[in-house]
Enzyme design. Structure first.
Site, mmCIF file in Angstrom:
data_model
loop_
_atom_site.group_PDB
_atom_site.id
_atom_site.type_symbol
_atom_site.label_atom_id
_atom_site.label_comp_id
_atom_site.label_asym_id
_atom_site.label_seq_id
_atom_site.Cartn_x
_atom_site.Cartn_y
_atom_site.Cartn_z
ATOM 1 N N GLY A 145 0.840 -1.200 0.016
ATOM 2 C CA GLY A 145 -0.027 -0.060 -0.118
ATOM 3 C C GLY A 145 0.818 1.250 -0.026
ATOM 4 O O GLY A 145 1.840 1.009 -0.173
ATOM 5 N N ARG A 146 0.196 2.253 0.252
ATOM 6 C CA ARG A 146 1.004 3.799 0.327
ATOM 7 C C ARG A 146 2.155 3.696 1.195
ATOM 8 O O ARG A 146 3.475 4.150 0.837
ATOM 9 C CB ARG A 146 0.161 4.727 0.908
ATOM 10 C CG ARG A 146 -1.084 5.078 0.054
ATOM 11 C CD ARG A 146 -1.757 6.452 0.487
ATOM 12 N NE ARG A 146 -3.108 6.717 -0.049
ATOM 13 C CZ ARG A 146 -4.409 6.151 0.481
ATOM 14 N NH1 ARG A 146 -4.142 5.183 1.439
ATOM 15 N NH2 ARG A 146 -5.238 6.501 -0.150
ATOM 16 N N ILE A 147 2.219 3.063 2.462
ATOM 17 C CA ILE A 147 3.282 3.221 3.374
ATOM 18 C C ILE A 147 4.377 2.435 2.850
ATOM 19 O O ILE A 147 5.605 2.580 2.723
ATOM 20 C CB ILE A 147 2.786 2.907 4.734
ATOM 21 C CG1 ILE A 147 1.851 3.972 5.209
ATOM 22 C CG2 ILE A 147 3.989 3.080 5.683
ATOM 23 C CD1 ILE A 147 1.102 3.953 6.557
ATOM 24 N N THR A 176 6.004 -1.782 11.439
ATOM 25 C CA THR A 176 5.483 -0.258 11.825
ATOM 26 C C THR A 176 4.087 -0.394 11.709
ATOM 27 O O THR A 176 3.198 0.491 11.537
ATOM 28 C CB THR A 176 5.976 1.056 11.032
ATOM 29 O OG1 THR A 176 6.012 0.552 9.523
ATOM 30 C CG2 THR A 176 7.671 1.017 11.566
ATOM 31 N N ARG A 229 0.976 -3.155 12.764
ATOM 32 C CA ARG A 229 0.207 -3.526 13.902
ATOM 33 C C ARG A 229 1.047 -4.312 14.660
ATOM 34 O O ARG A 229 1.372 -5.362 13.872
ATOM 35 C CB ARG A 229 -1.211 -3.741 13.534
ATOM 36 C CG ARG A 229 -2.291 -2.691 13.249
ATOM 37 C CD ARG A 229 -2.612 -1.651 14.354
ATOM 38 N NE ARG A 229 -3.107 -0.524 14.272
ATOM 39 C CZ ARG A 229 -3.045 0.682 13.849
ATOM 40 N NH1 ARG A 229 -1.596 1.054 13.521
ATOM 41 N NH2 ARG A 229 -3.987 1.386 13.535
ATOM 42 N N GLU A 262 -0.492 -2.543 23.458
ATOM 43 C CA GLU A 262 0.098 -1.418 23.710
ATOM 44 C C GLU A 262 -0.571 -0.555 24.941
ATOM 45 O O GLU A 262 -1.781 -0.547 24.961
ATOM 46 C CB GLU A 262 0.225 -0.448 22.468
ATOM 47 C CG GLU A 262 0.795 -1.046 21.241
ATOM 48 C CD GLU A 262 0.778 -0.149 19.918
ATOM 49 O OE1 GLU A 262 0.097 0.855 19.975
ATOM 50 O OE2 GLU A 262 1.465 -0.847 18.890
ATOM 51 N N HIS A 295 4.852 3.471 19.221
ATOM 52 C CA HIS A 295 3.652 3.588 18.313
ATOM 53 C C HIS A 295 3.877 5.161 18.001
ATOM 54 O O HIS A 295 2.967 5.881 18.116
ATOM 55 C CB HIS A 295 2.456 3.396 18.830
ATOM 56 C CG HIS A 295 1.712 2.942 17.694
ATOM 57 N ND1 HIS A 295 0.595 2.211 17.666
ATOM 58 C CD2 HIS A 295 1.537 3.683 16.317
ATOM 59 C CE1 HIS A 295 -0.253 2.293 16.412
ATOM 60 N NE2 HIS A 295 0.349 3.123 15.644
HETATM 61 C C1 DGY Z 1 -2.683 4.954 12.310
HETATM 62 O O1 DGY Z 1 -2.957 5.837 11.809
HETATM 63 O O2 DGY Z 1 -3.268 3.633 12.115
HETATM 64 C C2 DGY Z 1 -1.469 4.804 13.086
HETATM 65 O O3 DGY Z 1 -1.258 3.704 13.570
HETATM 66 C C3 DGY Z 1 -1.742 5.684 14.050
HETATM 67 O O4 DGY Z 1 -1.290 7.189 13.436
#
Ligand code: DGY
Length: 310
Positions: free
Chosen positions: A157-159, A226, A228, A257, A276
């Protein structure tokens, strides 16, 4: 302007975005540092027409049933795994999220973790602070190379793609695996020197990376999460780090968390955990707040949310 609604905001937002909500609606902000306990959330939500929630709140059918006047939810996050989207859809409640604006900030944290674990930065910093900084030696602090290695992105995806762009800039070969494109996950795990996780948490991706997957990775490879915490089996990660099955890991997300300071995971070697903070830049969080407010203003005026979650 439509009728005045009452909006429960489950944490104070350090930006002006709520002023736009207050100009049109009544806003009830939960001002505590910790999230509202579930019972308090139910009581306050029962007085509300809409919710502006954080990832710390579980928003499900039971909450909707306790708060029948709620007719819109805006989550201050791109992830919506804290929200039962089906329960919302069954009740005709639109849910909004904040996609796009946190892509670069989160990709930066993924890459920061990648560099930090490869080059053993937190270990080095501890040596300096604890007075253990010995004179320069050829064999001290040796870590892994980044340039010329292979970066495996899980989730395209984007990230994930933004992390890939950073990897290209650092001279890495990029491979990826996703539901609809790229390599089979097993092949990616076997080839990558760094594996970075970017899939949403769903029933299908829970513990996507477990003991079997970690065993497929090279003993010199690093894992970055980064996405979940639930995407990764943390017990398996601890065992893999202790057994030297992988070289190290960097996590911005854990399950639960906050991760308790005495969690056994934290005693594993070559592990860097940060709390996080993927989207935690001033500009990003401020844009997220604006998007959440835009979603609520639209929904309460009877329009479609500009950033619907599904
Ligand atoms: C999200 O936006 O899902 C991040 O984990 C918190 O910014």
């Amino acid at each position: 302007m439509g009728a005045v609604g009452r909006i429960l905001v489950t944490r104070a937002l350090p930006f002006g975005a709520l002023d736009r909500l207050r100009a049109e609606h009544e806003v009830d902000v939960w001002e505590e540092r910790l999230p509202p306990p579930p019972e308090t959330l139910r009581e306050r939500a029962a007085q509300a027409d809409a919710l502006l929630t954080m990832i710390t709140e579980r928003v499900d059918g039971a909450l909707f049933d306790a708060a029948p006047s709620v007719r819109a939810v805006a989550n201050l996050a791109v992830g919506t795994d804290n929200i039962d989207l089906e329960a919302a859809a069954e009740r005709g409640i639109p849910v909004g999220n904040t996609p796009g604006v946190l892509t670069d900030a989160t990709a930066d944290i993924a890459f920061a973790l990648l560099l930090a674990v490869a080059r053993r930065l937190s270990e080095g910093e501890r040596e300096v602070r604890e007075g253990r900084w010995a004179p320069w030696q050829p064999g001290h602090g040796l870590g892994g190379d980044v340039a010329g290695t292979t970066l495996g992105i899980v989730g395209w995806g984007r990230i994930g793609q933004a992390v890939a762009r950073r990897g290209e800039g650092f001279g890495m070969e990029i491979i990826h695996s996703s539901r609809s494109s790229g390599l089979p996950l097993e092949e990616l795990l076997e080839r990558a020197d760094f594996v970075s996780l970017h899939t949403p948490l769903t029933p299908d991706t829970r513990h996507l990376i477990g003991a079997g997957q970690l065993r497929r990775m090279k003993p010199t490879a690093y894992l970055i999460n980064t996405a979940r915490g639930g995407v990764l089996d943390q017990v398996a990660l601890r065992e893999a780090l202790e057994a030297g099955e992988i070289a190290g890991a960097g996590l911005d997300v854990t399950e639960p968390e906050p991760l308790p300071a005495d969690d056994p995971l934290l005693s594993a070697p070559n592990l860097l955990v940060v709390p996080h903070v993927g989207s935690a830049t001033v500009r990003t969080r401020s844009r997220m707040a604006d998007m959440a407010v835009d979603n609520l203003l639209a929904a309460l005026a009877g329009r479609d949310m500009p950033h619907p979650a599904s």
